[in-house]
Design an enzyme around this catalytic site. Structure first.
Site, PDB file in Angstrom:
ATOM      1  N   HIS A  29       0.824  -1.223   0.000  1.00 23.87           N
ATOM      2  CA  HIS A  29       0.000   0.000   0.000  1.00 23.87           C
ATOM      3  C   HIS A  29       0.855   1.269   0.000  1.00 23.87           C
ATOM      4  CE1 HIS A  29      -3.666  -2.238   0.462  1.00 23.87           C
ATOM      5  NE2 HIS A  29      -3.303  -2.771   1.613  1.00 23.87           N
ATOM      6  N   ASP A  53      -2.525 -10.447  -2.404  1.00 25.68           N
ATOM      7  CA  ASP A  53      -3.095 -10.022  -1.126  1.00 25.68           C
ATOM      8  C   ASP A  53      -4.590  -9.740  -1.336  1.00 25.68           C
ATOM      9  OD1 ASP A  53      -1.952  -8.597   1.662  1.00 25.68           O
ATOM     10  OD2 ASP A  53      -3.801  -7.674   0.915  1.00 25.68           O
ATOM     11  N   HIS A  74      -6.147  -7.235  -0.444  1.00 23.96           N
ATOM     12  CA  HIS A  74      -6.341  -5.807  -0.736  1.00 23.96           C
ATOM     13  C   HIS A  74      -5.519  -5.390  -1.952  1.00 23.96           C
ATOM     14  CE1 HIS A  74      -6.962  -6.432   3.651  1.00 23.96           C
ATOM     15  NE2 HIS A  74      -8.056  -5.744   3.389  1.00 23.96           N
ATOM     16  N   ASP A 102      -4.295 -12.796   3.436  1.00 24.42           N
ATOM     17  CA  ASP A 102      -5.596 -12.399   3.975  1.00 24.42           C
ATOM     18  C   ASP A 102      -6.758 -12.777   3.050  1.00 24.42           C
ATOM     19  OD1 ASP A 102      -4.536 -10.511   2.246  1.00 24.42           O
ATOM     20  OD2 ASP A 102      -4.711  -8.833   3.652  1.00 24.42           O
TER      21      ASP A 102
HETATM   22 ZN   LIG Z   1      -4.168  -7.131   2.763  1.00 26.73          ZN
END
Ligand SMILES: [Zn+2]
Length: 344
Positions: free
Chosen positions: A163, A199, A201, A288
């Site tokens: 991120h 991931d 996200h 995740d």
């Molecule tokens: Zn994540």
């Protein structure tokens, strides 16, 4: 499989993050990496090494100088404001959105925290810089090992990285380890590098860093940003820009997606990487997507990750794995090492 282990990761241990309107204990904890390390040792999966030390100049291919300067001095500035701050982490509370200016570097510390961040879920602590810096060394070491002929290497580190943008932190990330690995592969003369982010996200930082480049292909499978963090990037219509047009591909999937659909999407992403003609692969390995993850919404099972590893190996590329998210702490070791074992 070579593993470069960040021996300083536990120096970064945030106390509280803003979550659904209150400050709650951080989801991103040192035990995550401890469990992966223990599982690697239990299965005797390859060699575990400390990272090589790299000069700070190795970070400049990915991150801006003013951001690196800020991270390196932020904790000391925070404590200089008030000695009592030593007992609490720094969290941003104000941001320069849209019509506000981000070119000016304010003197005010809180203003700079906001300038260089995207959320209030990512505490900056006394050991954040040392942990993130050693994590970057792990990613760079793994990339150099692979460029030097290793089939695969794993950067086992936290805080995660995908991120983090060229000049901001967020989503528990400070330095973008996957981007650093990809840039290091390029700097070693590998002409076409692909990054696959699995991931839960979207890897907004990684996408943004390479969005206008045709030498690094970015593709990500993730929760639909209409409902999932990081919300403001990761949509299917983001295809790259300028020279990078056609070198970015997103695969947003709805909450509840199971392994069958997820795996079919993985095959599509791998087909895009093959079409690009990648000569090396960086995998942002977030765990995740697991059904038991407390802040995510896919339903992959532990055994599925062996298959994921096998599918990744079939791409036939020298591969750098970089550890990202995964917050079902008790299972994260089994799940991450299942991917690596499947790959082996
Ligand atoms: Zn994540």
């Amino acid at each position: 499989m070579l593993t470069y282990y960040n021996h300083l990761h536990s120096q970064h241990q945030g106390k509280l993050e803003m979550f659904r309107g209150q400050l709650v204990p951080c989801f991103e904890v040192p035990a995550r990496v401890d469990h992966v390390l223990a599982e690697l040792k239990a299965r005797k999966l390859g060699t575990i090494l400390p990272p090589e030390p790299f000069d700070d100049s190795a970070l400049k291919g990915v991150h801006s100088q003013r951001y690196l300067d800020f991270l390196a001095s932020a904790w000391d500035e925070w404590v200089a404001l008030d000695p009592a701050n030593a007992q609490r982490d720094a969290l941003p509370s104000v941001w320069p959105v849209r019509s506000l200016r981000s070119d000016v570097l304010p003197a005010n510390f809180a203003a700079r925290m906001g300038l260089f961040s995207m959320d209030a879920g990512t505490p900056l602590t006394e050991g954040t810089w040392d942990a993130a810096r050693a994590g970057a060394d792990c990613a760079l070491s793994a990339a150099l090992a692979v460029a030097g002929g290793e089939r695969a290497a794993f950067a086992l580190t936290r805080p995660p990285g995908h991120h983090a943008g060229a000049d901001f932190f967020g989503g528990y990330c400070f330095l973008n380890n996957a981007a650093l690995a990809a840039q290091a592969l390029r700097d070693q003369g590998i002409e076409r590098v692909a990054i696959l982010d699995i991931d839960y996200h979207h890897g907004n930082g990684t996408q943004a860093i390479f969005y206008e480049r045709s030498d690094v292909y970015f593709t990500s499978i993730h929760g639909d940003p209409h409902t999932e963090y990081p919300f403001y990037l990761g949509y299917a219509d983001e295809l790259g820009a300028g020279a990078g047009l056609g070198f970015n591909r997103n695969w947003p999937l709805p909450r509840g997606t199971g392994f069958e659909v997820w795996r079919a999407t993985l095959q599509q992403a791998l087909a895009c990487i093959a079409e690009f003609g990648a000569q090396a692969l960086v995998v942002s390995l977030g765990m995740d997507t697991f059904v038991g993850d407390p802040i995510s919404g896919f339903s992959l099972q532990s055994a599925d990750y062996l298959q994921v590893g096998e599918d990744l190996a079939k791409a036939g590329l020298p591969t750098v794995f970089v550890f990202e998210g995964g917050y079902a702490v008790a299972e994260v070791g089994t799940n991450a090492v299942n991917v690596l074992q499947g790959f082996d």
